[in-house]
Design a protein around this motif. Structure first.
Motif, short mmCIF file in Angstrom:
data_model
loop_
_atom_site.label_atom_id
_atom_site.label_comp_id
_atom_site.label_asym_id
_atom_site.label_seq_id
_atom_site.Cartn_x
_atom_site.Cartn_y
_atom_site.Cartn_z
N TYR A 45 -40.62 5.34 86.85
CA TYR A 45 -41.67 5.93 86.03
C TYR A 45 -41.67 7.46 86.14
CZ TYR A 45 -44.29 1.74 84.62
OH TYR A 45 -44.69 0.57 84.03
N SER A 46 -41.22 7.96 87.30
CA SER A 46 -41.29 9.41 87.53
C SER A 46 -39.94 9.97 87.96
CB SER A 46 -42.33 9.70 88.61
OG SER A 46 -42.01 9.01 89.81
N ALA A 47 -38.88 9.34 87.46
CA ALA A 47 -37.54 9.77 87.88
C ALA A 47 -36.80 10.52 86.77
CB ALA A 47 -36.72 8.56 88.31
N GLY A 48 -37.55 11.08 85.85
CA GLY A 48 -36.91 11.81 84.76
C GLY A 48 -36.34 10.93 83.68
N GLU A 49 -36.66 9.63 83.74
CA GLU A 49 -36.15 8.70 82.74
C GLU A 49 -37.13 8.57 81.56
OE1 GLU A 49 -33.22 7.37 83.01
OE2 GLU A 49 -32.82 7.94 85.09
N GLY A 50 -38.33 9.15 81.71
CA GLY A 50 -39.37 8.89 80.73
C GLY A 50 -40.08 7.60 81.12
N ARG A 51 -41.33 7.49 80.78
CA ARG A 51 -42.09 6.30 81.18
C ARG A 51 -41.57 5.09 80.43
NH1 ARG A 51 -46.40 5.25 84.12
NH2 ARG A 51 -47.78 3.51 83.61
N PRO A 52 -41.11 4.04 81.14
CA PRO A 52 -40.55 2.87 80.48
C PRO A 52 -41.60 2.16 79.63
CG PRO A 52 -40.00 2.89 82.83
CD PRO A 52 -41.05 3.94 82.61
N SER A 53 -41.14 1.49 78.58
CA SER A 53 -42.04 0.74 77.70
C SER A 53 -42.53 -0.54 78.38
CB SER A 53 -41.31 0.37 76.41
OG SER A 53 -40.88 1.53 75.74
N TYR A 54 -41.82 -1.00 79.39
CA TYR A 54 -42.16 -2.25 80.07
C TYR A 54 -42.16 -2.00 81.57
CZ TYR A 54 -41.17 -4.19 75.51
OH TYR A 54 -41.21 -4.44 74.17
N ARG A 55 -42.93 -2.79 82.28
CA ARG A 55 -42.95 -2.68 83.73
C ARG A 55 -41.53 -2.79 84.26
NH1 ARG A 55 -46.03 -7.02 86.63
NH2 ARG A 55 -45.77 -5.67 88.44
#
Length: 320
Positions: A45-55
């Protein structure tokens, strides 16, 4: 944007509680505590990937389904849309959207980039050890060849030629036949059948090159065929207090093994051979005759996910 909360939606309240249940998936779901796995992958969630759409945990469970049922990303998207038991397992309510194949692919890439596949493998293994499912009476070492996803280099390239599509894949020979792809190395717990170590290499890597990385250090004995024989390895096992159960092989100018070595090999062989059942399951049941991707790192992630899936299924069986 659809985000799975892992909670039941309004529509789920109207379902018969027994509808869409899958006993095997329910047993796997109950075999471990998923919260530590959730914490591991939550960093995405906070690794520079952008907040995922799914858990992230929903996506991990989806990737595990993919291993058990040999599904492509596209097929996984389809079955998550229309199979209630799969949706229950991953934590999607009837009101949640379904991750598409590109979302699944991006999540797997993120796991690989942050080496979370290794962390997940170790967490699951640690839980099985804590439950007493890893006996540590012995470790069985072996390797199997897995074909590349890329086409073999043409005849003009000859044996040893590289693929421009997958330069990490390589050649080896076994039983008089040439193979192009990778080699999957495992350390399997004697008795339980749990995979304790898993390493993927290009096919040309010999078993002996990675053998020391497969020894766990807390087992009572190490069983392996003659490909793993090495004088220094025998000495290291002895120094560590681990029983050496590595088979002997003929050396140059040696007509035949002494009788005692032949007899020793005959006693070790049936114990060591149990590891082949693991490869049989991975290949026949999970379809692991060929790697799914291009490149060593991405395929190593797939292999570890496959081993996690194998261990979870084994844990459900041992719990029962």
């Amino acid at each position: 944007m659809h985000r799975s909360s892992g909670q039941l939606g309004f529509g789920d309240g109207f379902l018969d509680p027994g509808l869409g249940r899958n006993q095997r998936l329910d047993a796997i779901d109950a075999a471990i505590d998923w919260e530590p796995l959730d914490r591991l992958v939550r960093v995405l969630y906070s690794a520079g990937e952008g907040r995922p759409s799914y858990r992230p945990l929903t996506m991990v469970k989806a990737l595990l389904l993919q291993q058990w049922y040999g599904l492509s990303d596209v097929r996984l998207e389809e079955v998550l849309s229309d199979t209630l038991s799969y949706r229950r397992f991953v934590g999607l309510s009837l009101e949640d959207g379904t991750p598409d194949h590109s979302t699944i692919s991006r999540f797997r890439t993120a796991l690989c980039r942050h080496e979370l596949d290794t962390a997940l493998f170790e967490e699951v293994l640690g839980q099985l050890e804590a439950k007493g499912m890893v006996l540590k009476e012995g470790t069985l070492l072996d390797a199997t060849l897995v074909s590349a996803q890329a086409r073999r280099p043409g005849r003009e390239a000859g044996m040893g030629g590289k693929s421009s599509h997958d330069p990490d894949a390589d050649w080896t020979r076994k039983n008089g036949r040439s193979h192009f792809g990778y080699k999957a190395h495992v350390a399997v717990d004697q008795g339980s059948g749990v995979i304790r170590q898993a390493i993927l290499t290009p096919a040309k890597t010999s078993e002996s090159e990675v053998a020391d990385d497969l020894v766990c250090g807390d087992e009572q004995a190490v069983y392996a065929d003659k490909a793993y024989e090495h004088k220094e390895r025998r000495a290291r096992l002895k120094a560590a207090g681990i029983k050496d159960r590595v088979m002997h092989r003929n050396h140059r100018y040696q007509a035949a093994l002494p009788y005692w070595q032949q007899r020793r090999n005959a006693l070790i062989a049936p114990i060591r051979a149990a590891v082949e059942r693991v490869f049989g399951t991975l290949k026949r049941s999970y379809g692991y005759e060929r790697v799914g991707y291009v490149g060593l790192k991405r395929n190593a992630t797939q292999f570890r996910l496959l081993c996690i899936a194998f261990n979870l299924k084994k844990a459900a069986k041992l719990s029962a």
